[in-house]
Design an enzyme around this catalytic site. Structure first.
Site, PDB file in Angstrom:
ATOM      1  N   ASP A  82      14.869  21.768 -85.470  1.00  0.00           N
ATOM      2  CA  ASP A  82      13.807  22.091 -84.507  1.00  0.00           C
ATOM      3  C   ASP A  82      14.037  21.267 -83.231  1.00  0.00           C
ATOM      4  OD1 ASP A  82      11.444  23.198 -83.571  1.00  0.00           O
ATOM      5  OD2 ASP A  82      10.142  21.791 -84.641  1.00  0.00           O
ATOM      6  N   HIS A  83      13.864  21.880 -82.084  1.00  0.00           N
ATOM      7  CA  HIS A  83      14.010  21.198 -80.789  1.00  0.00           C
ATOM      8  C   HIS A  83      15.335  20.450 -80.652  1.00  0.00           C
ATOM      9  CE1 HIS A  83      10.019  22.148 -79.316  1.00  0.00           C
ATOM     10  NE2 HIS A  83       9.538  21.832 -80.509  1.00  0.00           N
ATOM     11  N   HIS A 181       1.679  21.798 -78.217  1.00  0.00           N
ATOM     12  CA  HIS A 181       2.015  20.962 -79.376  1.00  0.00           C
ATOM     13  C   HIS A 181       0.927  19.913 -79.570  1.00  0.00           C
ATOM     14  CE1 HIS A 181       6.353  22.025 -78.329  1.00  0.00           C
ATOM     15  NE2 HIS A 181       6.276  22.347 -79.595  1.00  0.00           N
ATOM     16  N   GLY A 182       0.593  19.639 -80.820  1.00  0.00           N
ATOM     17  CA  GLY A 182      -0.310  18.513 -81.098  1.00  0.00           C
ATOM     18  C   GLY A 182      -1.740  18.943 -81.342  1.00  0.00           C
ATOM     19  N   GLY A 211       1.447  25.410 -83.591  1.00  0.00           N
ATOM     20  CA  GLY A 211       0.558  26.218 -84.435  1.00  0.00           C
ATOM     21  C   GLY A 211      -0.766  25.530 -84.744  1.00  0.00           C
ATOM     22  N   THR A 212      -0.771  24.201 -84.767  1.00  0.00           N
ATOM     23  CA  THR A 212      -1.992  23.470 -85.128  1.00  0.00           C
ATOM     24  C   THR A 212      -3.134  23.797 -84.156  1.00  0.00           C
ATOM     25  OG1 THR A 212      -0.741  21.658 -86.081  1.00  0.00           O
ATOM     26  CG2 THR A 212      -2.991  21.146 -85.383  1.00  0.00           C
ATOM     27  N   ASN A 231       5.542  27.484 -85.904  1.00  0.00           N
ATOM     28  CA  ASN A 231       5.863  26.068 -86.127  1.00  0.00           C
ATOM     29  C   ASN A 231       4.577  25.278 -86.329  1.00  0.00           C
ATOM     30  OD1 ASN A 231       8.410  26.945 -85.547  1.00  0.00           O
ATOM     31  ND2 ASN A 231       8.890  25.246 -84.183  1.00  0.00           N
ATOM     32  N   THR A 234       1.289  19.086 -86.823  1.00  0.00           N
ATOM     33  CA  THR A 234       0.227  18.087 -86.643  1.00  0.00           C
ATOM     34  C   THR A 234      -0.864  18.183 -87.709  1.00  0.00           C
ATOM     35  OG1 THR A 234       0.657  18.119 -84.273  1.00  0.00           O
ATOM     36  CG2 THR A 234      -1.421  17.134 -84.959  1.00  0.00           C
TER      37      THR A 234
HETATM   38  P1  13P Z   1       1.981  21.415 -83.928  1.00  0.00           P
HETATM   39  O1  13P Z   1       2.290  19.981 -84.205  1.00  0.00           O
HETATM   40  O2  13P Z   1       1.019  21.593 -82.810  1.00  0.00           O
HETATM   41  O3  13P Z   1       1.565  22.151 -85.166  1.00  0.00           O
HETATM   42  O4  13P Z   1       3.350  22.084 -83.415  1.00  0.00           O
HETATM   43  C1  13P Z   1       4.488  21.998 -84.204  1.00  0.00           C
HETATM   44  C2  13P Z   1       5.680  22.519 -83.483  1.00  0.00           C
HETATM   45  O5  13P Z   1       5.588  23.364 -82.628  1.00  0.00           O
HETATM   46  C3  13P Z   1       7.002  21.978 -83.862  1.00  0.00           C
HETATM   47  O6  13P Z   1       8.057  22.532 -83.146  1.00  0.00           O
END
Ligand code: 13P
Length: 395
Positions: A82-83, A181-182, A211-212, A231, A234
């Site tokens: 990822d990333h 993200h987060g 996604g969080t 994804n 968090t």
């Molecule tokens: P969250 O931490 O917001 O769920 O995002 C995860 C993410 O996008 C990892 O690439």
């Protein structure tokens, strides 16, 4: 051994209107919780290892555990970088066993993003590995409060997305339509119209980062508009964190095992909720039926040396181990000397490739050509070289 091609897995999700979780892991507890949730829900899943998290764990050790967990599971699993921040990170991840990579060059201007992504796509496809690109910018940092990292969200433009996919040949695209993200205060506002247009223009599986914090209704609409991979991190870290704080509150003197007690269950409940909500629950067998099994190739060479100088042969083998193991798609290079003195062939190479595609890309790679022409072939005239695909026997 249900480690499967991530491209096939996501194509199934895309065509059948559900999404598969790319769950980021930062410890064995995460890994075990993700796999246990997938087994309980018969859901395909993606074990995600984010380069931004490598400061928290040893990537190489985590990969060994992730691969072992995938191999012994009964549900389809892919292992994804990822990333990924660079070409070198992508090669390293593939050679350690990732069978999906994400290129994160979303901070670059369009041309820079295309150039870096295309380079990684060409290398990864030559290893049989699908690639996720990102266009636009999803702000924030996984595991932190979104407000702490306000970074301007850059929305993905439909025209640029079309050009980006055509020019890079990525297999899936992470889009920016308002997620962050987060940890968020309240629900983000998502641009579903833009997502719908991107989906119609591209017709490839789309990915949502951050996604969080999204609602069930938002997930439903994302999936209706082409999102096949979500994804998620968090919320899992927070579920584990809450359980640890509760453990400490209940027993201030508890040690390590007391503090982490029950965190797998807490994460697993959240992951299972996602799998049901995103529609991946119950899809394991259908995905297994349509997905290429991820089977390594063993490139085996046995040979005799045409020279009497044993030091020359040892040096050649040592150099080969060093150089050849860096070639994209090479898992490991093992050299050997025959145990029996009267063996018909005195020396061996066992080179493991991640995928059948690597047979060709390895042979043509400039480092292999130079090594073979200058060091190996002049020494090893009498040799046998055969590629074997690893057997997988159904249960
Ligand atoms: P969250 O931490 O917001 O769920 O995002 C995860 C993410 O996008 C990892 O690439």
């Amino acid at each position: 051994m249900p480690l499967v091609n991530m491209r096939d897995m996501l194509q199934h999700a895309y065509q059948n209107g559900y999404a598969i979780g790319g769950f980021d892991l930062v410890s064995l507890d995460f890994l075990e919780a993700i796999i246990a949730a997938g087994e309980a829900q018969r859901s395909p899943l993606i074990l995600s290892l984010a380069e931004s998290h490598f400061e928290y764990y040893d990537f190489e050790l985590a990969m060994a555990a992730a691969e072992q967990a995938a191999k012994r599971s009964s549900i389809p699993v892919a292992i994804h970088l990822d990333h990924g921040a660079s070409f070198e990170s992508a090669v390293k991840a593939i050679n350690l066993g990732c069978n999906g990579v994400m290129v994160d060059a979303s901070h670059e201007a369009f041309e820079g993003n295309v150039a870096m992504t295309k380079n990684i796509v060409d290398m990864s496809h030559a290893c049989g590995v699908p690639v996720e690109g990102e266009l636009g910018y999803v702000a924030g940092v996984e595991g932190e409060d979104a407000e702490k990292h306000p970074g301007e969200v850059v929305y993905t433009s439909v025209e640029e997305a079309k050009a980006y996919v055509e020019q890079t040949n990525v297999d899936l695209l992470a889009v920016s339509i308002g997620t962050v993200h987060g940890r968020m205060k309240g629900e983000p506002v998502l641009d579903f119209e833009r997502l719908q247009q991107i989906n119609q223009a591209l017709n490839i599986p789309l990915v949502i980062h951050g996604g969080t914090g999204l609602s069930d209704e938002q997930f439903k609409r994302l999936i209706e508009n082409g999102v096949a991979k979500i994804n998620y991190y968090t919320a899992l870290a927070d579920a584990a964190g809450k359980r640890m704080r509760d453990n400490v509150a209940a027993d201030k003197r508890c040690g390590y095992t007391g503090i982490v007690s029950g965190i797998q269950d807490a994460m697993r409940a959240e992951i299972e909720r996602c799998m049901v909500n995103w529609g991946s629950a119950g899809q394991a067998d259908a995905v297994l039926a349509v997905s290429e099994a991820w089977q390594p190739i063993h490139h085996v060479i046995i040979y005799n040396a045409d020279v009497d100088d044993t030091a020359q042969v040892s040096n050649m083998m040592r150099e080969g181990e060093k150089v050849l193991s860096q070639i994209p798609g090479v898992r490991r290079v093992i050299t050997g000397n025959a145990v029996q003195e009267d063996a018909k062939y005195k020396f061996s190479w066992l080179i493991e490739f991640v995928h059948e595609n690597v047979i060709d890309s390895y042979r043509e790679h400039s480092d292999h050509v130079a090594f073979a022409d200058n060091l190996f072939r002049p020494v090893a005239g009498d040799r046998i070289s055969i590629d074997y695909i690893e057997n997988h026997y159904p249960e």
